[in-house]
Design an enzyme around this catalytic site. Sequence first.
Site, PDB file in Angstrom:
ATOM      1  CG  HIS A   1     -69.194  46.128 -32.023  1.00 18.95           C
ATOM      2  ND1 HIS A   1     -70.528  46.240 -32.322  1.00 18.95           N
ATOM      3  CD2 HIS A   1     -68.983  46.891 -30.923  1.00 18.95           C
ATOM      4  CE1 HIS A   1     -71.106  47.060 -31.432  1.00 18.95           C
ATOM      5  NE2 HIS A   1     -70.190  47.464 -30.577  1.00 18.95           N
TER       6      HIS A   1
ATOM      7  CB  SER B   1     -57.075  19.085 -44.614  1.00 19.02           C
ATOM      8  OG  SER B   1     -57.295  18.997 -46.005  1.00 19.02           O
TER       9      SER B   1
ATOM     10  CE  LYS C   1     -57.416  23.891 -43.216  1.00 17.99           C
ATOM     11  NZ  LYS C   1     -58.724  24.185 -43.809  1.00 17.99           N
TER      12      LYS C   1
ATOM     13  CD  GLU D   1     -64.510  23.610 -38.133  1.00 24.14           C
ATOM     14  OE1 GLU D   1     -64.613  24.326 -39.125  1.00 24.14           O
ATOM     15  OE2 GLU D   1     -63.792  22.601 -38.103  1.00 24.14           O
TER      16      GLU D   1
END
Length: 431
Positions: free
Chosen positions: A157, A278, A284, A291
């Site tokens: 979980h 970024s 970043k 992804e």
Amino acid sequence: MNKKLWGGRFEKDTDSLVEKFTASIDFDKNLYKQDILGSMAHARMLAKTGIISKEEAAQIIKGLLEIKMEIERDEFEFTYELEDIHMHIEKRLFEKVGAVAGKLHTARSRNDQVALDMHLFVKEKIEEVIKNIDLLMNTLWELSLKHQNTVLPGYTHLQRAQPIYLSEYFKAYYYMLKRDKKRFVKAKENADIMPLGACALAGTTLPIDREYVKEQLDFSKVYENTLDAVSDRDFVIEFISASAILMVHLSRMAEDLILWSTSEFDFIELDDAFSTGSSIMPQKKNPDVLELIRGKTGRVFGNLISILTIMKGLPLSYNRDMQEDKEPLFDTANTVISCLAVLPGLLETMKIKKENMKKAVEDSFIDATYYAEYLVKKGMPFRHAHEVVGKMVSYCIKKNKKLRDLSFMELKNFSTLFEEDVKDENKVFYN
Ligand code: ARG
């Protein structure tokens, strides 16, 4: 009038919109190699059985090899008028070797021809996929050997559940890939069947030798049924289906690593060479590769639904709908191979922050099950032990302590079954 190779009965030119609409050349040029290989084997068979002469076959084969070179050198002109790769190659063969080119399509239809190309393509791609799965499995195995003592929280979980070794984590994906590989091996076995000779749908009255074509192209069997031969795309479905399951695994691995690379987890840092920045936020470092693996999973699932839907309502045998089998297949092969290929480098170069993993274990009540099982070993029924340790956790929360901070006296207050050895056995995770 602009005569098509199939234009005998037609009195009008094809509408240019129809030409463009029905053409598959934009994508089936991808099959040029398989198409030429298949045509060469077919020409040799026609010569062997005496349907054409040896000289004619030699001329055809020479022409085909030249065409292959033209395509590979980017000197070949593609046009919608010629519909698909089969027509392009045949038309060019006429230009090269003259009327004898017209003999190549004897005892053959584009229906069994395209089926053959697809079988050859799928077999080749499966081999490439398997090679890449092997490489990724090796990387995962190496990492598991390196991290037999690296401890981190295991999750259910997405809540810290029990401490695990990082080696087991890598092995979990190793075993998923092992099953994937098995599925691809099976898919290859099912694709390994030769359809040529089925012609349009019902075979031919000419004395062809399908076994000879099978041997030349390294297939292990020929189709028993000609209707099946031209209308079967199970092997495409199986390839995409095995790919979809593989992508589930890669996507889950990507998701784990994306989470681990956040400041919140901070368990790993991706190498600069495998991350991106970024354009607006200078601080970043993004896990775009991961992804994209997660994102590209969607197109493979979509491809599976496409091919299943294309096939589900087709009356026997060939229908033009089946031309739509190619883009899902090509896209799946490209996607899966590129995702597999990028992962070993990413995994090998990422920094594993063992200290943070260990700290996450120490900062939690992740050892609660250990204490419960300790009590079970001393004779307490598990449900009772569960409750005792639950109370210990609640006590610790109030006192701002961890289970391992409890003194022997405190432990004794919860159960007299606790003995000195309680701390020893647990040490493996807290050294
Ligand atoms: N481009 C077609 C395909 O991919 C080739 C077969 C065409 N056959 C036909 N009967 N029109 O399926």
